[in-house]
Design an enzyme around this catalytic site. Structure first.
Site, PDB file in Angstrom:
ATOM      1  N   ASP A 169      -4.074   0.640  -0.792  1.00  0.00           N
ATOM      2  CA  ASP A 169      -2.688   0.224  -0.995  1.00  0.00           C
ATOM      3  C   ASP A 169      -1.703   1.386  -0.858  1.00  0.00           C
ATOM      4  O   ASP A 169      -0.504   1.207  -1.010  1.00  0.00           O
ATOM      5  CB  ASP A 169      -2.519  -0.470  -2.344  1.00  0.00           C
ATOM      6  CG  ASP A 169      -2.813   0.437  -3.526  1.00  0.00           C
ATOM      7  OD1 ASP A 169      -3.514   1.438  -3.330  1.00  0.00           O
ATOM      8  OD2 ASP A 169      -2.338   0.138  -4.631  1.00  0.00           O
ATOM      9  N   GLU A 170      -2.197   2.584  -0.532  1.00  0.00           N
ATOM     10  CA  GLU A 170      -1.354   3.756  -0.307  1.00  0.00           C
ATOM     11  C   GLU A 170      -1.184   3.959   1.198  1.00  0.00           C
ATOM     12  O   GLU A 170      -2.029   3.539   1.985  1.00  0.00           O
ATOM     13  CB  GLU A 170      -2.013   4.998  -0.906  1.00  0.00           C
ATOM     14  CG  GLU A 170      -2.246   4.931  -2.384  1.00  0.00           C
ATOM     15  CD  GLU A 170      -0.989   5.167  -3.188  1.00  0.00           C
ATOM     16  OE1 GLU A 170      -0.066   5.810  -2.680  1.00  0.00           O
ATOM     17  OE2 GLU A 170      -0.935   4.684  -4.332  1.00  0.00           O
TER      18      GLU A 170
END
Length: 104
Positions: free
Chosen positions: A84-85
């Site tokens: 999710d980064e």
């Protein structure tokens, strides 16, 4: 069943004892060997490409080198953190082979 004293998550069985998957707390094992393995992974993460590997096939970009000031570098992207980064962008100067990264 045992729980981590720091974050209260159930400890998982490993070859070196019981380990917390969140904070890396180890019970009944050798903490120094775990720390050394993690440090080796961090160092090898930055050296993904050898010094001259891929220079002919990687795309180039006009960007100032932090070390020599040359204005051209090759670049590539890797997912070095969780999914999710954003990806990490790596740059290598075409002149001095200095490598740096941008966390975008």
């Amino acid at each position: 069943m045992k729980f981590c004293p720091k974050c209260e998550i159930r400890l998982k069985k490993t070859d070196s004892g019981l380990k917390c998957t969140k904070c890396n707390y180890v019970e009944g094992g050798n903490i120094e060997s775990t720390k050394q393995i993690l440090e080796e992974q961090e160092v090898s993460e930055f050296n993904v490409l050898e010094e001259n590997e891929g220079s002919e096939t990687l795309p180039t970009i006009k960007i100032d080198c932090e070390k020599c000031g040359h204005d051209e570098a090759v670049w590539w992207m890797l997912q070095t953190r969780s999914a999710d980064e954003p990806t990490t962008q790596f740059y290598r100067c075409s002149k001095c082979n200095h490598t740096w990264r941008n966390y975008a």
